[in-house]
Design a protein around this motif. Structure first.
Motif, PDB file in Angstrom:
ATOM      1  N   LEU A 181     -63.951 -96.108 -68.501  1.00 18.46           N
ATOM      2  CA  LEU A 181     -63.907 -96.582 -67.119  1.00 18.46           C
ATOM      3  C   LEU A 181     -63.524 -95.456 -66.164  1.00 18.46           C
ATOM      4  O   LEU A 181     -64.083 -95.334 -65.067  1.00 18.46           O
ATOM      5  CB  LEU A 181     -62.928 -97.747 -67.001  1.00 18.46           C
ATOM      6  N   ALA A 182     -62.580 -94.616 -66.594  1.00 19.88           N
ATOM      7  CA  ALA A 182     -62.196 -93.472 -65.761  1.00 19.88           C
ATOM      8  C   ALA A 182     -63.362 -92.498 -65.615  1.00 19.88           C
ATOM      9  O   ALA A 182     -63.624 -91.979 -64.522  1.00 19.88           O
ATOM     10  CB  ALA A 182     -60.979 -92.767 -66.368  1.00 19.88           C
ATOM     11  N   LYS A 183     -64.084 -92.253 -66.708  1.00 21.74           N
ATOM     12  CA  LYS A 183     -65.254 -91.373 -66.635  1.00 21.74           C
ATOM     13  C   LYS A 183     -66.308 -91.930 -65.678  1.00 21.74           C
ATOM     14  O   LYS A 183     -66.940 -91.182 -64.915  1.00 21.74           O
ATOM     15  CB  LYS A 183     -65.868 -91.205 -68.031  1.00 21.74           C
ATOM     16  N   ILE A 228     -57.931 -95.177 -63.941  1.00 26.97           N
ATOM     17  CA  ILE A 228     -58.921 -94.671 -62.976  1.00 26.97           C
ATOM     18  C   ILE A 228     -58.244 -93.814 -61.920  1.00 26.97           C
ATOM     19  O   ILE A 228     -58.766 -92.753 -61.546  1.00 26.97           O
ATOM     20  CB  ILE A 228     -59.693 -95.845 -62.353  1.00 26.97           C
ATOM     21  N   ARG A 229     -57.073 -94.226 -61.453  1.00 23.93           N
ATOM     22  CA  ARG A 229     -56.363 -93.424 -60.450  1.00 23.93           C
ATOM     23  C   ARG A 229     -56.001 -92.056 -61.024  1.00 23.93           C
ATOM     24  O   ARG A 229     -56.172 -91.016 -60.347  1.00 23.93           O
ATOM     25  CB  ARG A 229     -55.108 -94.164 -59.997  1.00 23.93           C
ATOM     26  N   ALA A 230     -55.530 -92.033 -62.242  1.00 22.81           N
ATOM     27  CA  ALA A 230     -55.173 -90.759 -62.868  1.00 22.81           C
ATOM     28  C   ALA A 230     -56.410 -89.889 -63.054  1.00 22.81           C
ATOM     29  O   ALA A 230     -56.378 -88.677 -62.792  1.00 22.81           O
ATOM     30  CB  ALA A 230     -54.492 -91.008 -64.214  1.00 22.81           C
ATOM     31  N   GLY A 231     -57.511 -90.494 -63.491  1.00 25.42           N
ATOM     32  CA  GLY A 231     -58.740 -89.737 -63.688  1.00 25.42           C
ATOM     33  C   GLY A 231     -59.282 -89.170 -62.387  1.00 25.42           C
ATOM     34  O   GLY A 231     -59.691 -87.998 -62.322  1.00 25.42           O
ATOM     35  N   LEU A 232     -59.312 -89.989 -61.348  1.00 24.74           N
ATOM     36  CA  LEU A 232     -59.802 -89.509 -60.045  1.00 24.74           C
ATOM     37  C   LEU A 232     -58.923 -88.383 -59.515  1.00 24.74           C
ATOM     38  O   LEU A 232     -59.425 -87.369 -59.004  1.00 24.74           O
ATOM     39  CB  LEU A 232     -59.826 -90.667 -59.044  1.00 24.74           C
ATOM     40  N   GLU A 253     -56.983 -86.296 -61.152  1.00 23.50           N
ATOM     41  CA  GLU A 253     -57.131 -85.082 -61.966  1.00 23.50           C
ATOM     42  C   GLU A 253     -58.442 -84.366 -61.658  1.00 23.50           C
ATOM     43  O   GLU A 253     -58.519 -83.136 -61.720  1.00 23.50           O
ATOM     44  CB  GLU A 253     -57.059 -85.453 -63.451  1.00 23.50           C
ATOM     45  N   ALA A 254     -59.466 -85.139 -61.303  1.00 23.46           N
ATOM     46  CA  ALA A 254     -60.779 -84.556 -61.006  1.00 23.46           C
ATOM     47  C   ALA A 254     -60.901 -84.099 -59.550  1.00 23.46           C
ATOM     48  O   ALA A 254     -61.960 -83.619 -59.136  1.00 23.46           O
ATOM     49  CB  ALA A 254     -61.877 -85.575 -61.315  1.00 23.46           C
ATOM     50  N   GLY A 255     -59.814 -84.231 -58.781  1.00 23.25           N
ATOM     51  CA  GLY A 255     -59.818 -83.769 -57.398  1.00 23.25           C
ATOM     52  C   GLY A 255     -60.251 -84.802 -56.378  1.00 23.25           C
ATOM     53  O   GLY A 255     -60.544 -84.466 -55.230  1.00 23.25           O
ATOM     54  N   PHE A 256     -60.276 -86.077 -56.780  1.00 19.82           N
ATOM     55  CA  PHE A 256     -60.690 -87.144 -55.866  1.00 19.82           C
ATOM     56  C   PHE A 256     -59.498 -88.005 -55.454  1.00 19.82           C
ATOM     57  O   PHE A 256     -59.554 -89.236 -55.448  1.00 19.82           O
ATOM     58  CB  PHE A 256     -61.777 -88.002 -56.523  1.00 19.82           C
ATOM     59  N   GLU A 257     -58.427 -87.314 -55.056  1.00 19.84           N
ATOM     60  CA  GLU A 257     -57.211 -88.027 -54.663  1.00 19.84           C
ATOM     61  C   GLU A 257     -57.428 -88.938 -53.458  1.00 19.84           C
ATOM     62  O   GLU A 257     -56.722 -89.937 -53.278  1.00 19.84           O
ATOM     63  CB  GLU A 257     -56.095 -87.032 -54.306  1.00 19.84           C
ATOM     64  N   ASP A 258     -58.404 -88.594 -52.613  1.00 21.54           N
ATOM     65  CA  ASP A 258     -58.618 -89.358 -51.380  1.00 21.54           C
ATOM     66  C   ASP A 258     -59.616 -90.502 -51.530  1.00 21.54           C
ATOM     67  O   ASP A 258     -59.892 -91.206 -50.553  1.00 21.54           O
ATOM     68  CB  ASP A 258     -59.092 -88.415 -50.265  1.00 21.54           C
ATOM     69  N   VAL A 259     -60.170 -90.693 -52.715  1.00 17.18           N
ATOM     70  CA  VAL A 259     -61.109 -91.796 -52.941  1.00 17.18           C
ATOM     71  C   VAL A 259     -60.308 -93.049 -53.291  1.00 17.18           C
ATOM     72  O   VAL A 259     -59.596 -93.083 -54.288  1.00 17.18           O
ATOM     73  CB  VAL A 259     -62.107 -91.468 -54.066  1.00 17.18           C
ATOM     74  N   PRO A 260     -60.419 -94.106 -52.483  1.00 19.02           N
ATOM     75  CA  PRO A 260     -59.627 -95.312 -52.733  1.00 19.02           C
ATOM     76  C   PRO A 260     -60.219 -96.189 -53.826  1.00 19.02           C
ATOM     77  O   PRO A 260     -61.409 -96.104 -54.151  1.00 19.02           O
ATOM     78  CB  PRO A 260     -59.651 -96.036 -51.380  1.00 19.02           C
ATOM     79  N   ILE A 261     -59.372 -97.066 -54.360  1.00 23.94           N
ATOM     80  CA  ILE A 261     -59.762 -98.018 -55.397  1.00 23.94           C
ATOM     81  C   ILE A 261     -59.701 -99.424 -54.820  1.00 23.94           C
ATOM     82  O   ILE A 261     -58.658 -99.871 -54.346  1.00 23.94           O
ATOM     83  CB  ILE A 261     -58.850 -97.908 -56.627  1.00 23.94           C
ATOM     84  N   MET A 262     -60.837-100.104 -54.869  1.00 22.98           N
ATOM     85  CA  MET A 262     -60.913-101.518 -54.474  1.00 22.98           C
ATOM     86  C   MET A 262     -60.927-102.324 -55.763  1.00 22.98           C
ATOM     87  O   MET A 262     -61.973-102.568 -56.360  1.00 22.98           O
ATOM     88  CB  MET A 262     -62.170-101.776 -53.641  1.00 22.98           C
ATOM     89  N   SER A 263     -59.768-102.739 -56.199  1.00 20.87           N
ATOM     90  CA  SER A 263     -59.635-103.361 -57.517  1.00 20.87           C
ATOM     91  C   SER A 263     -60.046-104.826 -57.503  1.00 20.87           C
ATOM     92  O   SER A 263     -59.653-105.591 -56.624  1.00 20.87           O
ATOM     93  CB  SER A 263     -58.180-103.262 -57.986  1.00 20.87           C
ATOM     94  N   TYR A 264     -60.830-105.209 -58.512  1.00 22.83           N
ATOM     95  CA  TYR A 264     -61.027-106.628 -58.791  1.00 22.83           C
ATOM     96  C   TYR A 264     -59.723-107.105 -59.427  1.00 22.83           C
ATOM     97  O   TYR A 264     -59.634-107.334 -60.632  1.00 22.83           O
ATOM     98  CB  TYR A 264     -62.178-106.829 -59.753  1.00 22.83           C
TER      99      TYR A 264
END
Length: 329
Positions: A150-152, A178-182, A184-195
């Motif tokens: 899911l993180a990938k 997913i937050r940790a994966g994002l 680590e990959a440099g996407f700290e500013d991409v938000p998560i809209m969780s179901y």
């Protein structure tokens, strides 16, 4: 009659102008997130039989759909990939492929409409041969083994330009992974809209036709919530907030407006109602048969979701509702 004491509530309902003046809840086009289903191939526009007006679209037809969406003033879409059976496998690798359906569609949309908010549905079920939202072993859906996949998937979607990641799998710890994966990959500013609060609902039936994602065995009741439960929604929402969610989705919406209000009262995060496929199809079927006035019932239903506490609504009615709102003006 002079001795009768009562309050005249009707004074504030006496005319259309007065009712508009005191109206408490308002629908705006900016509230809507429109779902789009993308499929491999060319010149494909398959209407989903159980969802009139909703289509599976190949990439060459995708931008025509997005042109219409943006012309109506809708500011956000959510993308679902619909792979063919021969492209599915045990781990759902198509979900995190660089050339996956959602990834390609995202790049295509963002190139022409950089300001349009693209939400990527982040799940494995459409891409797995077994139709479940995680890794399966011995007939059991494995929680922890699914988190890395899911993180990938989320990272690949963010790399493609998705503005928001929307994980829908309901595995424990999925937001944290997913937050940790994002990050680590440099996407700290991409938000998560969780179901965050997703029930094992019978209202999802038509979506199975749209996404070709019905499970090949069993059901999803071991990871989606029991429709009878209310307090469980607080636990699920609390976990996702603690793990870094930026939005919380309640799904479905129509029979769960008490839960929408509960979640809204519980958090300051934006709450998203998912007006799901079964809710859409029932109204469309009733309207076709002349049993209801489609325009009035759609606006009443969506207004009810806003009144219950939804800040945003994912809805297949987005295009229709945008037109209805234009008519009101």
């Amino acid at each position: 009659m002079k001795d009768i004491q009562f309050t005249r509530h009707r004074r504030l309902r006496a005319s259309a102008g007065m009712r508009s003046l005191v109206r408490e809840t308002h629908l705006h086009k900016e509230d809507f997130i429109y779902p789009i289903f993308v499929i491999d191939g060319e010149n494909i526009k398959n209407e989903i039989a159980s969802m009139p007006g909703v289509f599976q679209l190949s990439m060459d037809n995708l931008l025509t759909e997005v042109d219409e969406v943006t012309s109506l003033g809708i500011k956000s879409v959510i993308l679902f990939g619909v792979p063919y059976e021969h492209d599915k496998d045990e781990e759902g690798t198509g979900a995190f492929s660089h050339n996956g359906l959602v990834q390609v569609a995202t790049r295509l949309i963002k190139e022409k409409y950089p300001e349009l908010i693209v939400v990527a549905d982040t799940c494995l079920c459409e891409y797995t041969s077994h139709g479940h939202c995680g890794v399966v072993e011995g007939g059991k859906i494995l929680n922890d083994a699914s988190l890395n996949l899911l993180a990938k998937t989320a990272i690949s979607q963010a790399e493609a330009g998705a503005d928001i990641i929307a994980p829908s799998n309901m595995m424990d710890g999925f937001v944290a992974a997913i937050r940790a994966g994002l990050d680590e990959a440099g996407f700290e500013d991409v938000p998560i809209m969780s179901y965050a609060v997703k029930y094992a609902s019978s209202y999802y039936g038509p979506f199975r036709d749209a996404a070709n994602g019905a499970p090949q065995f069993g059901d999803r009741k071991t990871y989606q919530m029991d429709p009878a439960n209310r307090m469980e929604a607080f636990r699920e929402a609390e976990s996702d907030i603690d793990e870094g969610a930026d939005f919380l989705i309640v799904k479905p919406a129509l029979s769960y407006q008490d839960i929408i209000r509960d979640v809204k009262n519980y958090t300051t995060l934006p709450v998203v109602a998912y007006n799901v496929s079964g809710e859409y199809s029932m109204v469309k079927a009733a309207a076709v048969n002349g049993w209801v006035d489609e325009k009035s019932i759609v606006l009443e239903m969506l207004t009810g979701m806003k009144r219950a506490g939804a800040d945003l609504i994912i809805t297949y009615f987005a295009k229709d509702a945008a037109r209805y709102l234009d008519d009101i003006k």
